[in-house]
Write an enzyme that holds these catalytic residues in place. Sequence first.
Site, PDB file in Angstrom:
ATOM      1  N   GLU A 133       5.326 147.002 149.482  1.00 27.70           N
ATOM      2  CA  GLU A 133       6.482 146.828 150.373  1.00 27.70           C
ATOM      3  C   GLU A 133       7.451 145.868 149.708  1.00 27.70           C
ATOM      4  O   GLU A 133       7.090 144.714 149.442  1.00 27.70           O
ATOM      5  CB  GLU A 133       6.075 146.273 151.749  1.00 27.70           C
ATOM      6  CG  GLU A 133       5.394 147.268 152.669  1.00 27.70           C
ATOM      7  CD  GLU A 133       5.270 146.761 154.090  1.00 27.70           C
ATOM      8  OE1 GLU A 133       6.175 146.030 154.551  1.00 27.70           O
ATOM      9  OE2 GLU A 133       4.257 147.084 154.740  1.00 27.70           O
ATOM     10  N   GLU A 167      -1.272 143.961 155.882  1.00 33.88           N
ATOM     11  CA  GLU A 167      -0.824 142.593 156.229  1.00 33.88           C
ATOM     12  C   GLU A 167      -1.780 141.888 157.187  1.00 33.88           C
ATOM     13  O   GLU A 167      -1.358 141.315 158.196  1.00 33.88           O
ATOM     14  CB  GLU A 167       0.592 142.638 156.805  1.00 33.88           C
ATOM     15  CG  GLU A 167       1.633 143.062 155.777  1.00 33.88           C
ATOM     16  CD  GLU A 167       3.066 142.975 156.283  1.00 33.88           C
ATOM     17  OE1 GLU A 167       3.271 142.673 157.484  1.00 33.88           O
ATOM     18  OE2 GLU A 167       3.986 143.227 155.485  1.00 33.88           O
TER      19      GLU A 167
END
Length: 506
Positions: free
Chosen positions: A294, A175
């Site tokens: 995710e 991320e």
Amino acid sequence: MEKRFARITLDPDFQISRIDKRIYGSFIEHLGRAVYGGVYQPGHPSADEEGFRRDVLDLVREIGVPIVRYPGGNFVSNYFWEDGVGPVAQRPKRLDLAWRSTEPNLIGVNEFARWAKKAGTDVMMAVNLGTRGIDAACSLVEYCNHPSGSKYSDLRIAHGVAGPHNFKVWCLGNEMDGPWQVGHKTALEYGHLANETAKALRQIDPSLELVVCGSSNTGMPTYPQWEATVLEEAYDSVDYISLHTYYGNRLNDTNSFLAQSDDMDRFIGTIGSVCDFVKAKKRGKKDIKLSFDEWNVWFHSDAADQDEMANRPWSAAPHLLEDRYNFEDALMVGLLLITLIKHSDRVRMACLAQLVNVIAPIMTEENGPAWKQTIFYPYLHASQYGRGVALNTALRSSQHDTRDFGPVTDVESAAVWNPEKDEVTIFAVNRNLEEDVALEADLRGFPGYRLEEHIVLEHGDFKAVNSARSQAVAPKSVLARDLLDSGMLNSRLAAASWNVVRLKKA
């Protein structure tokens, strides 16, 4: 009143793709009680000789989890992997900046590799491209995958691990588009670093499958330009780009909540298109695949998590992200699994985040048992029966209105054909909250198949939850709801239900 219907046609020639089993992967981060008190708890009655909880291992093996992403997650962006190897008594404690916790480093790469072997799963490793870079990433790959005769491979051998771990899937950071990420970078900065890291890692092990960071969610201001910029830098050096997303019923509107899987569908389509745009622009010859590493429902524990990190920082294994999932969450997870199956030609890996205690299907009590949350069941069914070839079902369905998404289909469905076992499985969620739906499936393309089982997850209370003492939300068999005659299946999908219809060749 309009009759509620869903019609599908199944034929072995209507193939989407052979499913990569890694689409049913999961995730364990050094976060909260995922590791300490989750997979590892010396002194627990179920602990084995290495301190791993056997009750947790049993549930992971029951699901058949094919791959687990490790060790993060936000945690990895400030992780010093060297702290977690060698004699345990000599390992330092570190402040984890991601979750404002103290990391004792009792579990590191070698211990987790042993746990994964016991669980029957592979490991998807992540490297720190937040506070560290190419050098540390190369050292970790050398430690894990090089046989011997070099500084870090010989260090692994000195730590008692003679053979290489041979981890094949590696995430290039986590991320990195997020301002919350330690070491956050712009797309250009990250794309350049990921490309150079990937090239270096392939010098050590050319067989690696490398995952570059995509957007953290579709709400990011840089989405989807982030993907385009990163891939323009790293396209030739990587194999996958990641997608992350979480959903939640924050406004207590179950009707709109269960339509959020349509957002995942659009997310996948958009990123696939960006990948193809960059391929055309670069005159590329390969396709970039998607790693949805995710995904889950996550919102129940937000307030408690913020309070814990703000007011009680630096504790070890605090109770963080321990969402207690209810029945409607299980329906949502089922819908997201169906979406992944329908896109299995492009989504080749995916990780339900996470596996134990932290936004997880498996929960543990510190002095008690491990137990199954409501979302355990659709995940279990998809992993058990979703191996094989995804079929294009040509679904037609009646619709209902939602506040946030307008009209959506009553039913979302996917089908998987396992030619090796002569089995066909239909997964279906009736997301109409009030009315049953009549499902008609044309199975004339599969002559000689008979009904094997119809599993349903349904409950009269959308907010019903499970606990260590009560499995209030659990599947049951309802085969009497189905009739298969002359290749035509007629079934009833109860209002607000997860359904698994299994067929097998006689």
